[in-house]
Design a protein around this motif. Structure first.
Motif, PDB file in Angstrom:
ATOM      1  N   GLU A 190      27.450  43.540  78.583  1.00  0.00           N
ATOM      2  CA  GLU A 190      28.024  44.713  77.897  1.00  0.00           C
ATOM      3  C   GLU A 190      26.711  45.534  76.454  1.00  0.00           C
ATOM      4  OE1 GLU A 190      30.328  46.888  79.142  1.00  0.00           O
ATOM      5  OE2 GLU A 190      31.221  45.821  80.644  1.00  0.00           O
TER       6      GLU A 190
ATOM      7  N   ARG B  52      36.902  45.946  78.329  1.00  0.00           N
ATOM      8  CA  ARG B  52      37.007  45.196  79.965  1.00  0.00           C
ATOM      9  C   ARG B  52      37.540  43.192  79.301  1.00  0.00           C
ATOM     10  NH1 ARG B  52      31.203  42.501  81.380  1.00  0.00           N
ATOM     11  NH2 ARG B  52      31.910  41.105  82.459  1.00  0.00           N
TER      12      ARG B  52
ATOM     13  N   ARG C 100      33.027  47.633  74.540  1.00  0.00           N
ATOM     14  CA  ARG C 100      33.398  48.196  76.040  1.00  0.00           C
ATOM     15  C   ARG C 100      34.035  46.338  76.025  1.00  0.00           C
ATOM     16  NH1 ARG C 100      28.347  50.937  75.100  1.00  0.00           N
ATOM     17  NH2 ARG C 100      27.607  48.952  75.752  1.00  0.00           N
TER      18      ARG C 100
END
Length: 307
Positions: free
Chosen positions: A15, A24, A20
Protein backbone atom coordinates in the motif's frame (compact mmCIF):
# COMPACT_ATOMS: atom_id res chain seq x y z
CA UNK A 1 8.92 -12.87 14.30
CA UNK A 2 5.55 -14.41 13.43
CA UNK A 3 3.37 -14.75 10.32
CA UNK A 4 1.11 -11.94 11.44
CA UNK A 5 4.05 -9.51 11.49
CA UNK A 6 4.99 -10.62 7.97
CA UNK A 7 1.42 -10.05 6.79
CA UNK A 8 1.46 -6.56 8.32
CA UNK A 9 4.77 -5.71 6.65
CA UNK A 10 3.63 -6.98 3.23
CA UNK A 11 0.42 -4.95 3.48
CA UNK A 12 2.34 -1.74 4.26
CA UNK A 13 4.86 -2.48 1.51
CA UNK A 14 2.08 -3.01 -1.03
CA UNK A 15 0.00 0.00 0.00
CA UNK A 16 2.98 2.33 0.66
CA UNK A 17 0.79 3.87 3.34
CA UNK A 18 0.12 2.92 6.98
CA UNK A 19 -3.45 4.25 7.01
CA UNK A 20 -4.54 2.29 3.94
CA UNK A 21 -2.73 -0.84 5.13
CA UNK A 22 -4.40 -0.62 8.55
CA UNK A 23 -7.81 -0.31 6.87
CA UNK A 24 -7.09 -3.31 4.66
CA UNK A 25 -6.03 -5.36 7.69
CA UNK A 26 -8.89 -4.08 9.87
CA UNK A 27 -6.60 -3.01 12.72
CA UNK A 28 -5.77 0.37 14.26
CA UNK A 29 -2.88 2.25 12.71
CA UNK A 30 -0.99 2.56 16.01
CA UNK A 31 -1.00 -1.23 16.41
CA UNK A 32 0.26 -1.70 12.86
CA UNK A 33 3.08 0.82 13.36
CA UNK A 34 4.10 -0.82 16.63
CA UNK A 35 4.21 -4.26 14.98
CA UNK A 36 6.44 -3.05 12.14
CA UNK A 37 8.81 -1.27 14.59
CA UNK A 38 9.07 -4.47 16.65
CA UNK A 39 9.89 -6.42 13.49
CA UNK A 40 12.63 -3.95 12.53
CA UNK A 41 14.09 -4.09 16.05
CA UNK A 42 14.15 -7.87 15.96
CA UNK A 43 15.89 -7.86 12.58
CA UNK A 44 18.24 -5.05 13.57
CA UNK A 45 17.59 -3.20 10.30
CA UNK A 46 15.24 -0.57 8.92
CA UNK A 47 12.77 -1.97 6.41
CA UNK A 48 10.81 1.20 5.66
CA UNK A 49 11.53 4.88 5.04
CA UNK A 50 8.64 6.83 6.55
CA UNK A 51 7.70 10.26 5.19
CA UNK A 52 4.66 12.45 5.75
CA UNK A 53 3.20 11.42 2.40
CA UNK A 54 4.47 7.95 1.57
CA UNK A 55 6.26 4.92 2.86
CA UNK A 56 9.16 3.58 0.82
CA UNK A 57 11.13 0.37 1.14
CA UNK A 58 14.81 0.40 2.04
CA UNK A 59 17.09 -1.89 -0.01
CA UNK A 60 16.93 -4.36 2.90
CA UNK A 61 13.16 -3.92 2.94
CA UNK A 62 12.88 -4.83 -0.74
CA UNK A 63 14.91 -7.99 -0.24
CA UNK A 64 12.94 -8.86 2.89
CA UNK A 65 9.61 -8.34 1.03
CA UNK A 66 10.47 -11.07 -1.48
CA UNK A 67 11.26 -13.51 1.31
CA UNK A 68 8.19 -12.49 3.32
CA UNK A 69 5.95 -13.20 0.31
CA UNK A 70 7.62 -16.58 -0.15
CA UNK A 71 7.14 -17.52 3.51
CA UNK A 72 3.49 -16.43 3.50
CA UNK A 73 2.83 -18.41 0.31
CA UNK A 74 4.44 -21.51 1.86
CA UNK A 75 2.33 -21.07 5.00
CA UNK A 76 -0.82 -20.78 2.86
CA UNK A 77 0.13 -23.97 1.02
CA UNK A 78 0.68 -25.75 4.34
CA UNK A 79 -2.74 -24.62 5.60
CA UNK A 80 -4.28 -25.83 2.34
CA UNK A 81 -2.69 -29.28 2.78
CA UNK A 82 -4.06 -29.55 6.32
CA UNK A 83 -7.53 -28.42 5.25
CA UNK A 84 -7.39 -30.86 2.33
CA UNK A 85 -6.48 -33.79 4.58
CA UNK A 86 -9.18 -32.85 7.09
CA UNK A 87 -11.63 -32.96 4.20
CA UNK A 88 -10.84 -36.67 3.77
CA UNK A 89 -12.09 -37.30 7.29
CA UNK A 90 -14.97 -34.84 7.53
CA UNK A 91 -16.61 -33.44 4.46
CA UNK A 92 -18.84 -34.09 1.47
CA UNK A 93 -18.18 -35.57 -1.95
CA UNK A 94 -20.83 -34.52 -4.48
CA UNK A 95 -21.02 -36.64 -7.64
CA UNK A 96 -23.21 -36.22 -10.71
CA UNK A 97 -24.00 -39.14 -13.03
CA UNK A 98 -26.01 -39.96 -16.11
CA UNK A 99 -28.42 -42.94 -16.20
CA UNK A 100 -26.43 -45.22 -18.49
CA UNK A 101 -23.27 -45.90 -16.47
CA UNK A 102 -23.88 -49.63 -15.87
CA UNK A 103 -22.16 -50.99 -19.01
CA UNK A 104 -19.04 -48.99 -18.26
CA UNK A 105 -18.78 -48.49 -14.49
CA UNK A 106 -20.21 -50.18 -11.40
CA UNK A 107 -20.81 -46.91 -9.58
CA UNK A 108 -22.31 -48.62 -6.53
CA UNK A 109 -19.21 -50.81 -6.11
CA UNK A 110 -16.88 -47.81 -6.47
CA UNK A 111 -18.87 -45.76 -3.96
CA UNK A 112 -18.85 -48.74 -1.59
CA UNK A 113 -15.06 -48.84 -1.68
CA UNK A 114 -14.87 -45.09 -1.12
CA UNK A 115 -17.23 -45.32 1.87
CA UNK A 116 -15.20 -48.17 3.37
CA UNK A 117 -12.00 -46.11 3.10
CA UNK A 118 -13.55 -42.80 4.28
CA UNK A 119 -16.63 -43.60 6.35
CA UNK A 120 -17.03 -40.04 7.66
CA UNK A 121 -17.17 -38.36 4.25
CA UNK A 122 -20.77 -37.76 3.25
CA UNK A 123 -21.49 -38.90 -0.31
CA UNK A 124 -24.05 -36.99 -2.36
CA UNK A 125 -25.15 -38.52 -5.68
CA UNK A 126 -27.40 -36.83 -8.25
CA UNK A 127 -28.53 -37.88 -11.73
CA UNK A 128 -29.20 -35.48 -14.61
CA UNK A 129 -28.32 -34.64 -18.21
CA UNK A 130 -24.71 -33.92 -19.09
CA UNK A 131 -25.12 -30.15 -19.56
CA UNK A 132 -26.71 -29.83 -16.12
CA UNK A 133 -23.97 -31.94 -14.55
CA UNK A 134 -21.13 -30.03 -16.19
CA UNK A 135 -22.66 -26.74 -15.07
CA UNK A 136 -22.90 -28.19 -11.55
CA UNK A 137 -19.16 -28.88 -11.54
CA UNK A 138 -18.42 -25.45 -13.00
CA UNK A 139 -20.40 -23.57 -10.33
CA UNK A 140 -19.13 -25.73 -7.44
CA UNK A 141 -22.36 -27.59 -6.66
CA UNK A 142 -20.69 -30.86 -7.72
CA UNK A 143 -17.12 -32.03 -7.13
CA UNK A 144 -17.16 -34.19 -10.24
CA UNK A 145 -19.45 -35.58 -12.91
CA UNK A 146 -19.54 -38.83 -14.88
CA UNK A 147 -21.09 -37.90 -18.22
CA UNK A 148 -20.71 -37.93 -22.01
CA UNK A 149 -18.50 -35.11 -23.13
CA UNK A 150 -18.28 -33.28 -26.44
CA UNK A 151 -16.56 -30.05 -27.34
CA UNK A 152 -14.36 -27.86 -25.19
CA UNK A 153 -15.25 -27.58 -21.52
CA UNK A 154 -15.61 -24.38 -19.53
CA UNK A 155 -12.37 -22.85 -18.16
CA UNK A 156 -11.15 -24.50 -14.98
CA UNK A 157 -12.55 -27.96 -15.78
CA UNK A 158 -10.67 -31.10 -16.80
CA UNK A 159 -12.25 -34.06 -18.61
CA UNK A 160 -10.68 -37.51 -18.58
CA UNK A 161 -12.06 -40.22 -20.85
CA UNK A 162 -13.24 -43.46 -19.25
CA UNK A 163 -14.85 -45.19 -22.24
CA UNK A 164 -15.48 -44.76 -25.96
CA UNK A 165 -18.43 -46.62 -27.47
CA UNK A 166 -19.80 -46.36 -31.04
CA UNK A 167 -23.39 -45.33 -31.60
CA UNK A 168 -25.81 -47.83 -33.18
CA UNK A 169 -29.33 -47.43 -34.53
CA UNK A 170 -32.25 -49.16 -32.78
CA UNK A 171 -35.62 -49.90 -34.35
CA UNK A 172 -38.66 -52.17 -33.99
CA UNK A 173 -38.12 -55.74 -35.30
CA UNK A 174 -40.49 -55.14 -38.23
CA UNK A 175 -38.85 -51.90 -39.34
CA UNK A 176 -37.04 -51.84 -42.70
CA UNK A 177 -33.78 -51.13 -40.87
CA UNK A 178 -33.93 -54.44 -39.03
CA UNK A 179 -32.87 -56.33 -42.17
CA UNK A 180 -29.77 -54.18 -42.68
CA UNK A 181 -26.25 -54.96 -41.45
CA UNK A 182 -25.38 -51.27 -41.34
CA UNK A 183 -26.88 -47.91 -42.25
CA UNK A 184 -25.48 -44.46 -43.04
CA UNK A 185 -26.76 -41.32 -41.36
CA UNK A 186 -27.94 -39.99 -44.71
CA UNK A 187 -30.37 -42.91 -45.02
CA UNK A 188 -32.11 -41.91 -41.77
CA UNK A 189 -33.16 -38.37 -42.62
CA UNK A 190 -36.78 -39.38 -43.36
CA UNK A 191 -37.17 -41.33 -40.12
CA UNK A 192 -38.91 -40.15 -36.97
CA UNK A 193 -36.45 -40.08 -34.07
CA UNK A 194 -37.09 -40.83 -30.43
CA UNK A 195 -34.60 -38.54 -28.73
CA UNK A 196 -33.40 -37.68 -25.27
CA UNK A 197 -33.64 -34.07 -24.06
CA UNK A 198 -31.14 -31.56 -25.55
CA UNK A 199 -29.10 -31.37 -22.33
CA UNK A 200 -28.11 -35.04 -22.64
CA UNK A 201 -24.64 -35.64 -24.06
CA UNK A 202 -25.92 -38.37 -26.39
CA UNK A 203 -28.41 -35.95 -27.95
CA UNK A 204 -25.71 -33.31 -28.40
CA UNK A 205 -23.43 -35.86 -30.09
CA UNK A 206 -26.18 -36.96 -32.51
CA UNK A 207 -27.18 -33.38 -33.36
CA UNK A 208 -23.55 -32.50 -33.95
CA UNK A 209 -22.94 -35.57 -36.15
CA UNK A 210 -25.90 -34.78 -38.42
CA UNK A 211 -24.90 -31.11 -38.61
CA UNK A 212 -21.33 -32.01 -39.60
CA UNK A 213 -22.74 -33.95 -42.58
CA UNK A 214 -25.20 -31.13 -43.38
CA UNK A 215 -28.14 -33.42 -42.72
CA UNK A 216 -31.48 -32.59 -41.10
CA UNK A 217 -33.66 -34.99 -39.14
CA UNK A 218 -36.99 -34.98 -37.35
CA UNK A 219 -37.49 -35.57 -33.63
CA UNK A 220 -40.98 -36.90 -33.01
CA UNK A 221 -40.59 -37.85 -29.36
CA UNK A 222 -38.38 -36.30 -26.70
CA UNK A 223 -38.01 -38.19 -23.41
CA UNK A 224 -35.82 -38.03 -20.33
CA UNK A 225 -35.04 -41.69 -19.64
CA UNK A 226 -33.66 -44.61 -21.60
CA UNK A 227 -36.39 -47.10 -20.71
CA UNK A 228 -39.14 -44.94 -22.20
CA UNK A 229 -36.98 -44.16 -25.21
CA UNK A 230 -36.43 -47.81 -26.06
CA UNK A 231 -40.05 -48.77 -25.30
CA UNK A 232 -41.24 -46.20 -27.86
CA UNK A 233 -38.74 -47.57 -30.38
CA UNK A 234 -39.82 -51.17 -29.73
CA UNK A 235 -43.45 -50.23 -30.45
CA UNK A 236 -42.53 -48.78 -33.85
CA UNK A 237 -42.97 -45.12 -32.98
CA UNK A 238 -39.52 -44.13 -34.17
CA UNK A 239 -35.84 -45.01 -34.21
CA UNK A 240 -33.07 -44.00 -31.82
CA UNK A 241 -29.29 -43.76 -31.81
CA UNK A 242 -27.59 -44.92 -28.63
CA UNK A 243 -24.18 -46.23 -27.46
CA UNK A 244 -23.87 -49.87 -28.50
CA UNK A 245 -22.95 -51.14 -25.02
CA UNK A 246 -25.93 -49.31 -23.49
CA UNK A 247 -28.30 -50.98 -25.97
CA UNK A 248 -26.77 -54.42 -25.31
CA UNK A 249 -27.12 -53.92 -21.55
CA UNK A 250 -30.81 -52.99 -21.90
CA UNK A 251 -31.56 -55.84 -24.32
CA UNK A 252 -30.00 -58.39 -21.96
CA UNK A 253 -32.66 -57.54 -19.39
CA UNK A 254 -35.55 -58.16 -21.82
CA UNK A 255 -36.85 -60.96 -24.03
CA UNK A 256 -34.89 -61.82 -27.23
CA UNK A 257 -36.12 -60.07 -30.35
CA UNK A 258 -37.58 -57.20 -28.35
CA UNK A 259 -35.70 -54.63 -30.39
CA UNK A 260 -33.35 -54.62 -33.39
CA UNK A 261 -29.89 -53.06 -33.51
CA UNK A 262 -28.12 -51.87 -36.66
CA UNK A 263 -24.53 -50.65 -36.85
CA UNK A 264 -23.84 -47.20 -38.25
CA UNK A 265 -21.68 -47.14 -41.36
CA UNK A 266 -18.33 -45.37 -41.31
CA UNK A 267 -17.33 -42.89 -40.08
CA UNK A 268 -17.92 -44.27 -36.59
CA UNK A 269 -19.59 -41.90 -34.14
CA UNK A 270 -17.89 -42.41 -30.80
CA UNK A 271 -19.81 -41.73 -27.59
CA UNK A 272 -17.23 -40.75 -24.97
CA UNK A 273 -17.84 -41.17 -21.25
CA UNK A 274 -15.71 -38.81 -19.16
CA UNK A 275 -15.09 -37.87 -15.57
CA UNK A 276 -15.19 -34.08 -15.31
CA UNK A 277 -13.84 -32.09 -12.38
CA UNK A 278 -12.53 -28.68 -11.37
CA UNK A 279 -8.75 -28.46 -11.32
CA UNK A 280 -6.05 -26.39 -9.69
CA UNK A 281 -3.14 -24.61 -11.39
CA UNK A 282 -1.43 -27.99 -11.90
CA UNK A 283 -4.58 -29.42 -13.57
CA UNK A 284 -5.10 -31.75 -10.62
CA UNK A 285 -8.44 -32.21 -8.80
CA UNK A 286 -9.22 -29.29 -6.53
CA UNK A 287 -9.74 -31.34 -3.34
CA UNK A 288 -8.47 -34.51 -1.72
CA UNK A 289 -11.82 -36.35 -1.70
CA UNK A 290 -12.11 -35.94 -5.47
CA UNK A 291 -8.54 -37.16 -5.96
CA UNK A 292 -9.26 -40.25 -3.90
CA UNK A 293 -12.43 -41.03 -5.86
CA UNK A 294 -10.56 -40.66 -9.17
CA UNK A 295 -7.99 -43.17 -7.94
CA UNK A 296 -10.80 -45.75 -7.69
CA UNK A 297 -11.79 -45.34 -11.34
CA UNK A 298 -10.34 -47.33 -14.25
CA UNK A 299 -7.33 -45.77 -16.01
CA UNK A 300 -8.26 -42.44 -17.60
CA UNK A 301 -6.93 -40.52 -20.58
CA UNK A 302 -7.08 -36.77 -21.11
CA UNK A 303 -9.91 -35.93 -23.48
CA UNK A 304 -8.96 -34.48 -26.89
CA UNK A 305 -10.17 -30.99 -27.67
CA UNK A 306 -13.18 -31.33 -30.00
CA UNK A 307 -13.69 -27.58 -30.41
Amino acid sequence: MDLRQLEFFVAVANERNFTRAAGRLHIVQSGLSASIRALEEELGAALLIRTTRRVELTPIGRAFLAEANRVLAAAADARHVVDDMRGLHRGTLSIGTIQSLSPFLDIAEILGRFRAARPHVEIRLVSAGSLTLIEGVRNGELDLALAPFTGAGPPGLTARMLACDPLSATCAPGHWLAARASVALGELVDEVFVDLHPDWGTRQLIDRSFAEQFLARRTGFEVNDLSTQLDLVAHGLGIALLPTAVIAHRIAARAPGWISVVALAEPEICWELAVIFAHDEKRQPANAATRMFLDLLPPCAEMPDHS
